[in-house]
Design an enzyme around this catalytic site. Structure first.
Site, mmCIF file in Angstrom:
data_model
loop_
_atom_site.group_PDB
_atom_site.id
_atom_site.type_symbol
_atom_site.label_atom_id
_atom_site.label_comp_id
_atom_site.label_asym_id
_atom_site.label_seq_id
_atom_site.Cartn_x
_atom_site.Cartn_y
_atom_site.Cartn_z
ATOM 1 N N GLY A 23 2.631 77.072 42.569
ATOM 2 C CA GLY A 23 3.046 78.031 41.555
ATOM 3 C C GLY A 23 1.844 78.440 40.709
ATOM 4 O O GLY A 23 0.835 77.739 40.664
ATOM 5 N N GLU A 60 5.713 76.162 39.711
ATOM 6 C CA GLU A 60 5.516 75.049 40.650
ATOM 7 C C GLU A 60 6.878 74.546 41.139
ATOM 8 O O GLU A 60 7.080 74.334 42.330
ATOM 9 C CB GLU A 60 4.754 73.899 39.991
ATOM 10 C CG GLU A 60 3.318 74.206 39.622
ATOM 11 C CD GLU A 60 2.333 74.084 40.773
ATOM 12 O OE1 GLU A 60 2.737 73.796 41.918
ATOM 13 O OE2 GLU A 60 1.130 74.276 40.516
ATOM 14 N N ASP A 85 0.863 70.318 44.921
ATOM 15 C CA ASP A 85 -0.296 69.783 44.201
ATOM 16 C C ASP A 85 0.033 69.520 42.732
ATOM 17 O O ASP A 85 -0.841 69.173 41.949
ATOM 18 C CB ASP A 85 -1.509 70.701 44.343
ATOM 19 C CG ASP A 85 -1.305 72.094 43.752
ATOM 20 O OD1 ASP A 85 -0.292 72.334 43.055
ATOM 21 O OD2 ASP A 85 -2.164 72.959 43.994
ATOM 22 N N HIS A 141 -6.828 72.390 45.295
ATOM 23 C CA HIS A 141 -8.176 72.972 45.334
ATOM 24 C C HIS A 141 -9.194 72.004 45.931
ATOM 25 O O HIS A 141 -10.304 71.871 45.438
ATOM 26 C CB HIS A 141 -8.598 73.430 43.938
ATOM 27 C CG HIS A 141 -7.561 74.283 43.275
ATOM 28 N ND1 HIS A 141 -7.289 75.562 43.688
ATOM 29 C CD2 HIS A 141 -6.692 74.013 42.277
ATOM 30 C CE1 HIS A 141 -6.302 76.050 42.941
ATOM 31 N NE2 HIS A 141 -5.919 75.139 42.087
ATOM 32 N N ASP A 151 -1.714 78.709 46.954
ATOM 33 C CA ASP A 151 -2.269 79.127 45.674
ATOM 34 C C ASP A 151 -2.553 80.629 45.688
ATOM 35 O O ASP A 151 -2.209 81.341 44.741
ATOM 36 C CB ASP A 151 -3.541 78.330 45.366
ATOM 37 C CG ASP A 151 -4.149 78.722 44.035
ATOM 38 O OD1 ASP A 151 -3.491 78.493 42.995
ATOM 39 O OD2 ASP A 151 -5.267 79.273 44.028
#
Length: 182
Positions: A23, A60, A85, A141, A151
């Site tokens: 998100g 998210e 994540d 990331h 992402d």
């Protein structure tokens, strides 16, 4: 774009269903977006959506709600793994939500649970999927192609960009991701 039923294929029903989610919020709260990569039986697809105002945590969680609410995912008979994540989402779905429900939707700090209605929807889905569902943390990331692509999809959706989403073989999808430099 509605996700409903897009990956409900009889020949794939017993395979493991893997969903990466992410998100994004531009402003927090601000323009919000969510994205997901869905993998099952050698098939891959992308989905995403956006809203005018949301927090990052809301997006998210919305990403997970979208993929788990899908009729194709719900009909899937094999195991289901959702990767996120977001510690907020992973910890919330794996443990916090049960304590919040038990304590009347109050946190350990004695404050109302934020995003209560979303967590209540999540709880219903968790019960529906039962033991065949696993929620796993992936480091954000950190070079995971599917997480990185989620992402990108979430940010694009937050910004209102109308991108064409991939649907096809996972082999072609992996090549696609490397070509676009995700």
């Amino acid at each position: 774009m509605p996700l409903r039923g897009h990956f409900c294929y009889t020949q794939l029903m017993k395979k493991e269903l893997i969903m990466y989610t992410d998100g994004a919020s531009r402003g927090n709260p601000g323009l919000g977006g969510w994205g997901a990569v869905i993998l099952v039986g050698g098939y891959a697809m992308e989905v995403a959506g956006g809203v005018k105002k949301a927090t990052n945590n809301q997006m998210e969680l919305q990403a997970v709600l979208e993929v788990l609410s899908d009729s194709g995912a719900r009909a899937h008979k094999g195991s289901v793994v959702v990767y996120s994540d977001s510690a907020y989402v992973v910890n919330g779905l794996n443990s916090w939500v049960y304590g919040w429900q038990k304590k009347g939707w109050i946190t350990t700090q004695k404050t109302p649970v934020e995003n209560k209605s979303m967590w209540q929807k999540a709880l219903v889905l968790l019960k529906e999927y039962g033991k065949r569902l696993k929620i796993e943390k992936v480091k954000g990331h950190a070079g995971d192609l599917y997480n990185e692509r989620c992402d990108e999809l979430a940010v694009a959706a937050a910004l209102g960009k109308k991108e064409k989403h991939f649907k096809g073989s996972q082999k072609d999808y992996d090549k696609f991701l490397q070509e676009i430099g995700t």
